[in-house]
Design an enzyme around this catalytic site. Sequence first.
Site, PDB file in Angstrom:
ATOM      1  N   ALA A  29       0.849  -1.196   0.000  1.00 44.54           N
ATOM      2  CA  ALA A  29       0.000   0.000   0.000  1.00 44.54           C
ATOM      3  C   ALA A  29       0.882   1.241   0.000  1.00 44.54           C
ATOM      4  O   ALA A  29       2.099   1.145  -0.141  1.00 44.54           O
ATOM      5  CB  ALA A  29      -0.917  -0.020   1.212  1.00 44.54           C
ATOM      6  N   ASN A  30       0.299   2.418   0.142  1.00 46.22           N
ATOM      7  CA  ASN A  30       1.079   3.661   0.215  1.00 46.22           C
ATOM      8  C   ASN A  30       0.446   4.623   1.214  1.00 46.22           C
ATOM      9  O   ASN A  30      -0.576   4.312   1.829  1.00 46.22           O
ATOM     10  CB  ASN A  30       1.236   4.273  -1.186  1.00 46.22           C
ATOM     11  CG  ASN A  30      -0.098   4.631  -1.797  1.00 46.22           C
ATOM     12  OD1 ASN A  30      -0.836   5.458  -1.260  1.00 46.22           O
ATOM     13  ND2 ASN A  30      -0.430   3.992  -2.915  1.00 46.22           N
ATOM     14  N   ARG A  31       1.034   5.791   1.370  1.00 50.88           N
ATOM     15  CA  ARG A  31       0.650   6.711   2.450  1.00 50.88           C
ATOM     16  C   ARG A  31      -0.538   7.619   2.137  1.00 50.88           C
ATOM     17  O   ARG A  31      -0.853   8.516   2.910  1.00 50.88           O
ATOM     18  CB  ARG A  31       1.846   7.604   2.824  1.00 50.88           C
ATOM     19  CG  ARG A  31       2.985   6.848   3.452  1.00 50.88           C
ATOM     20  CD  ARG A  31       4.071   7.801   3.930  1.00 50.88           C
ATOM     21  NE  ARG A  31       5.234   7.076   4.410  1.00 50.88           N
ATOM     22  CZ  ARG A  31       5.306   6.523   5.617  1.00 50.88           C
ATOM     23  NH1 ARG A  31       4.302   6.630   6.468  1.00 50.88           N
ATOM     24  NH2 ARG A  31       6.398   5.865   5.965  1.00 50.88           N
ATOM     25  N   SER A  32      -1.172   7.418   1.020  1.00 50.11           N
ATOM     26  CA  SER A  32      -2.308   8.286   0.688  1.00 50.11           C
ATOM     27  C   SER A  32      -3.433   8.154   1.723  1.00 50.11           C
ATOM     28  O   SER A  32      -3.831   7.047   2.068  1.00 50.11           O
ATOM     29  CB  SER A  32      -2.852   7.918  -0.696  1.00 50.11           C
ATOM     30  OG  SER A  32      -4.046   8.622  -0.938  1.00 50.11           O
TER      31      SER A  32
END
Length: 220
Positions: A29-32
């Site tokens: 996943a990512n930090r969005s």
Amino acid sequence: NIEQDLRGKKVLISAGGTREAIDPVRYIANRSSGKMGYALAKRALARGAEVTLVTGPTKLTPPAGVTTYEIQTAAELEEAMLTHYAKQDIVIMAAAVADYRVKTVAEQKIKKNAETWQLELVKNPDILKRLGELKREQVLVGFAAETTDLLAHATKKLQQKNADLLVANDVSRKDIGFGADDNEAWLLTRKNAPKATGKLKKTQLADLILSSALQLRGES
Ligand code: C5P
């Protein structure tokens, strides 16, 4: 009447980050946080637009009155965007799309064993680029989150993805960008010199982006 200047307009927005499965219990996943995309949906709705939101997993609640589709992977996001694309006036890719996915998703949980583990990744489709290729009357808006050479990278993205408006922000700063309520960006268009927005609430930046897109829609 600024409050209803998007009445009769259709606006499609992607928000949040995608998740790419590794096995049944793990993902990349990512930090969005989804805050920028949700702010855009909220303001577009308040200004009278018919809003469709395609969102990755977030902690946020979609504004009532917005047609919302939940997705997990980049492939699902692409499919949803392509399904709704043709009829839109303004399309905004605020989602943080995973650039790569796991080549072979394991059907069972991968057991820990060796001291090192190499995951093979394959490139995901660039959705904004694809939308740029298919573009007709739509005003297409993209984002560029960068940690270095912000304007140079953003200018290249505007061209390469055939976007009409690019919102560039420096995600190496803690006070703006990922997870924050504030943002400070550059707005890039094909015709005019980049404009700095100054530090704004994400809802205020959303209004600026929507106003710029609406103006470009009028010129097209
Ligand atoms: O190339 P980069 O990922 O920095 O471009 C960012 C812009 O492209 C964002 O608007 C993002 O939503 C979009 N994007 C996309 N598909 C990808 C990667 C990014 O639509 N695979």
